[in-house]
Design a protein around this motif. Structure first.
Motif, PDB file in Angstrom:
ATOM      1  N   SER A 178       0.829  -1.203   0.000  1.00 41.21           N
ATOM      2  CA  SER A 178       0.000   0.000   0.000  1.00 41.21           C
ATOM      3  C   SER A 178       0.862   1.251   0.000  1.00 41.21           C
ATOM      4  CB  SER A 178      -0.899   0.021   1.238  1.00 41.21           C
ATOM      5  OG  SER A 178      -1.626  -1.185   1.345  1.00 41.21           O
ATOM      6  N   LEU A 179       0.292   2.354  -0.439  1.00 40.75           N
ATOM      7  CA  LEU A 179       0.977   3.645  -0.445  1.00 40.75           C
ATOM      8  C   LEU A 179       0.390   4.549   0.633  1.00 40.75           C
ATOM      9  CD1 LEU A 179       1.261   4.363  -4.281  1.00 40.75           C
ATOM     10  CD2 LEU A 179       3.189   4.374  -2.687  1.00 40.75           C
ATOM     11  N   LEU A 180       1.265   5.244   1.357  1.00 40.02           N
ATOM     12  CA  LEU A 180       0.842   6.294   2.286  1.00 40.02           C
ATOM     13  C   LEU A 180       1.435   7.613   1.800  1.00 40.02           C
ATOM     14  CD1 LEU A 180      -0.094   3.976   4.070  1.00 40.02           C
ATOM     15  CD2 LEU A 180       0.911   5.158   6.024  1.00 40.02           C
ATOM     16  N   LEU A 181       0.603   8.646   1.683  1.00 39.24           N
ATOM     17  CA  LEU A 181       1.054   9.944   1.173  1.00 39.24           C
ATOM     18  C   LEU A 181       0.995  10.979   2.284  1.00 39.24           C
ATOM     19  CD1 LEU A 181      -0.782   9.895  -2.281  1.00 39.24           C
ATOM     20  CD2 LEU A 181       1.458   8.939  -1.669  1.00 39.24           C
ATOM     21  N   ASP A 182       2.156  11.547   2.619  1.00 37.49           N
ATOM     22  CA  ASP A 182       2.280  12.447   3.759  1.00 37.49           C
ATOM     23  C   ASP A 182       2.352  13.910   3.311  1.00 37.49           C
ATOM     24  OD1 ASP A 182       2.506  13.194   6.389  1.00 37.49           O
ATOM     25  OD2 ASP A 182       4.664  12.771   6.527  1.00 37.49           O
ATOM     26  N   GLY A 183       1.170  14.477   3.021  1.00 39.48           N
ATOM     27  CA  GLY A 183       1.116  15.908   2.720  1.00 39.48           C
ATOM     28  C   GLY A 183       1.385  16.276   1.270  1.00 39.48           C
ATOM     29  N   ILE A 184       1.007  15.415   0.328  1.00 37.03           N
ATOM     30  CA  ILE A 184       1.123  15.758  -1.091  1.00 37.03           C
ATOM     31  C   ILE A 184       0.203  16.948  -1.373  1.00 37.03           C
ATOM     32  CG2 ILE A 184       0.693  14.940  -3.459  1.00 37.03           C
ATOM     33  CD1 ILE A 184       3.037  13.502  -2.182  1.00 37.03           C
TER      34      ILE A 184
ATOM     35  N   ASP B 270      -3.868  16.449   5.588  1.00 37.68           N
ATOM     36  CA  ASP B 270      -3.536  17.690   4.862  1.00 37.68           C
ATOM     37  C   ASP B 270      -3.150  17.444   3.397  1.00 37.68           C
ATOM     38  OD1 ASP B 270      -1.121  16.428   5.370  1.00 37.68           O
ATOM     39  OD2 ASP B 270      -0.032  18.306   5.714  1.00 37.68           O
ATOM     40  N   THR B 271      -3.249  16.198   2.945  1.00 43.89           N
ATOM     41  CA  THR B 271      -3.000  15.919   1.526  1.00 43.89           C
ATOM     42  C   THR B 271      -4.144  16.488   0.687  1.00 43.89           C
ATOM     43  OG1 THR B 271      -1.690  13.943   2.009  1.00 43.89           O
ATOM     44  CG2 THR B 271      -2.736  14.022  -0.158  1.00 43.89           C
TER      45      THR B 271
ATOM     46  N   SER C  45      -4.785   9.863  10.013  1.00 46.38           N
ATOM     47  CA  SER C  45      -3.562  10.346  10.647  1.00 46.38           C
ATOM     48  C   SER C  45      -2.479   9.271  10.493  1.00 46.38           C
ATOM     49  CB  SER C  45      -3.809  10.642  12.122  1.00 46.38           C
ATOM     50  OG  SER C  45      -2.554  10.855  12.751  1.00 46.38           O
ATOM     51  N   LEU C  46      -1.395   9.590   9.783  1.00 51.45           N
ATOM     52  CA  LEU C  46      -0.400   8.561   9.436  1.00 51.45           C
ATOM     53  C   LEU C  46       0.410   8.048  10.630  1.00 51.45           C
ATOM     54  CD1 LEU C  46       0.872   9.716   5.935  1.00 51.45           C
ATOM     55  CD2 LEU C  46      -1.177   8.433   6.544  1.00 51.45           C
ATOM     56  N   PRO C  47       0.902   8.936  11.536  1.00 54.12           N
ATOM     57  CA  PRO C  47       1.703   8.378  12.643  1.00 54.12           C
ATOM     58  C   PRO C  47       0.928   7.339  13.459  1.00 54.12           C
ATOM     59  CG  PRO C  47       1.987  10.754  12.504  1.00 54.12           C
ATOM     60  CD  PRO C  47       0.880  10.396  11.546  1.00 54.12           C
ATOM     61  N   GLU C  48      -0.327   7.643  13.787  1.00 50.95           N
ATOM     62  CA  GLU C  48      -1.148   6.680  14.547  1.00 50.95           C
ATOM     63  C   GLU C  48      -1.318   5.384  13.766  1.00 50.95           C
ATOM     64  OE1 GLU C  48      -1.498   9.817  14.464  1.00 50.95           O
ATOM     65  OE2 GLU C  48      -2.351  10.620  16.312  1.00 50.95           O
TER      66      GLU C  48
ATOM     67  N   PRO D 182       8.661  14.552  10.271  1.00 53.57           N
ATOM     68  CA  PRO D 182       9.393  13.817  11.313  1.00 53.57           C
ATOM     69  C   PRO D 182       8.531  12.804  12.076  1.00 53.57           C
ATOM     70  CG  PRO D 182       9.959  16.142  11.383  1.00 53.57           C
ATOM     71  CD  PRO D 182       8.876  15.996  10.363  1.00 53.57           C
ATOM     72  N   GLU D 183       7.301  13.172  12.445  1.00 56.25           N
ATOM     73  CA  GLU D 183       6.444  12.235  13.206  1.00 56.25           C
ATOM     74  C   GLU D 183       6.163  10.976  12.405  1.00 56.25           C
ATOM     75  OE1 GLU D 183       6.220  15.699  12.510  1.00 56.25           O
ATOM     76  OE2 GLU D 183       4.026  15.676  12.443  1.00 56.25           O
ATOM     77  N   THR D 184       6.061  11.130  11.082  1.00 54.60           N
ATOM     78  CA  THR D 184       5.823   9.967  10.217  1.00 54.60           C
ATOM     79  C   THR D 184       7.133   9.218  10.000  1.00 54.60           C
ATOM     80  OG1 THR D 184       4.203  11.348   9.067  1.00 54.60           O
ATOM     81  CG2 THR D 184       4.764   9.248   8.039  1.00 54.60           C
TER      82      THR D 184
END
Lengths: 237, 237
Positions: free
Chosen positions: B85-91, B117-118, B143-146, B188-190
């Motif tokens: 799977s893909l996770l996108l962090d703020g694209i 926020d993507t 929320s990605l970090p969680e 950083p959190e991710t």
């Protein structure tokens, strides 16, 4: 621009190309100027960030806008002889062109030849998407079928849904990779000069029919192809 | 749109997603309608091409504009357990998001999870760039970090200039690939949840310092990474 000039915006982009192009005009905030080692520009205008915003074409304007002179590089087909080069046959989207220039820079491809109907490399959106790649990669506009006829002794690659699996091909470390128009692909006149038809395998199963609606964005396809050429060059020897 | 609806344009795109989404409104030329096998739409308006042009957001409008209902898929993290799977962090760029959805479809990646926020997947530019991929790939906002803390038992990959050469890594056939924001990369959190740091080798020589101005567009990097995961899965066994 018809003027022989081009526009670039953004703190990082302008800083990265400033050493490589003649700068006619630079409009920037003092804060940005202070960070530059030398500002060799014809005309320099210090303004507040608000002023930059007014003049900007960007959604998120930054602290600098610059106008550069378009360099004139005479095209020599000999430059393609011992290299891997990209030929673009009618790319219409400036973002795609800029993204291809950026990845060409990453993969050490020095020359890109575009068909005359390909979007202008100095379109501000191409310049932006190239992220400084336009300073390192030379982009030319030539008639592709004629050029390819003169380069028949080189392997000429193109991507097709019914091509050969790129991962099963022994790829050359020199030659031409042709990428086609976003909607219509490679023109028939250009296609008939292609000696090696490549296919990027999809997953899980190869596409049965070229009727499939699935496909890849042209810059994405170019990236996967260039990455595989370089992977084989670096690791398969 | 806040309305829970989304817009799609273009003969090929609308035809390809029409079977997959509930269509509220279809504005099209009779010529286009005549080519469709069945038009299961709430409201159908036949117009001339000129009328479509007036309503279009595209540079080169075609014969059809459609308004669809945004489907509501509840997110289940179990869906990521046995897949890639893909996770996108703020694209931020809708074209990048759409292009990533399109390549996910090509590479058989069924789920994409975006940070809150993507950019909106139903932004008309995302829908356009996905080229029908939004009908096949499910896109969620979490929320990605969680989420990553709950998926610690899976390999979690990210691309970094100082990562390990992707071609020297044995890549897993299940896990998470995290891609970061265009300008700032992965938060950083991710980042602290990432277990495998990957690097896409440039050419001719690997980058010495992460200060380098060179980089790849995020969709291009995602494409090269997904292609390598699938290549290893298909050919390295």
């Amino acid at each position: 621009m018809e003027s022989g000039l081009f526009l670039a915006e953004g703190n990082k982009l302008v800083a990265s190309i400033l050493p490589f192009f003649e700068c006619e005009l630079l409009i920037a905030c003092p804060s940005w100027m202070a960070m530059q080692e030398n500002l060799n520009v014809k005309e320099l205008i210090a303004v507040e960030e608000e002023e930059v915003k007014k003049a900007s074409l960007l959604k998120n304007p930054q602290e600098v806008i610059a106008v550069f002179v378009q360099p004139q590089h005479p095209f020599r087909k000999e430059a393609l002889e011992n290299e891997l080069s990209l030929l673009l046959d009618g790319i219409q989207d400036p973002g795609n062109l800029g993204t291809i220039i950026r990845l060409a820079d990453w993969f050490g491809i020095k020359n890109i030849v575009c068909s005359p109907d390909t979007v202008d490399v100095y379109n501000p959106k191409s310049v932006q998407a190239s992220m400084g790649g336009i300073a390192k990669v030379q982009v030319f506009y030539e008639s592709l079928p004629e050029l390819l006829m003169e380069l028949k002794h080189l392997p000429i690659y193109g991507a097709f849904l019914e091509g050969n699996d790129i991962y099963r091909e022994k790829l050359s470390d020199k030659g031409i990779i042709v990428m086609g128009n976003e909607g219509n692909g490679i023109r028939p006149e250009t296609e008939k000069e292609i000696s090696n038809r490549l296919y990027i395998p999809n997953y899980p199963s190869p596409i049965e029919s070229i009727e499939s609606t699935e496909s890849l964005n042209v810059a994405v396809a170019a990236a996967i192809i260039c990455a595989e050429f370089r992977r084989q060059q670096i690791y398969s020897q």
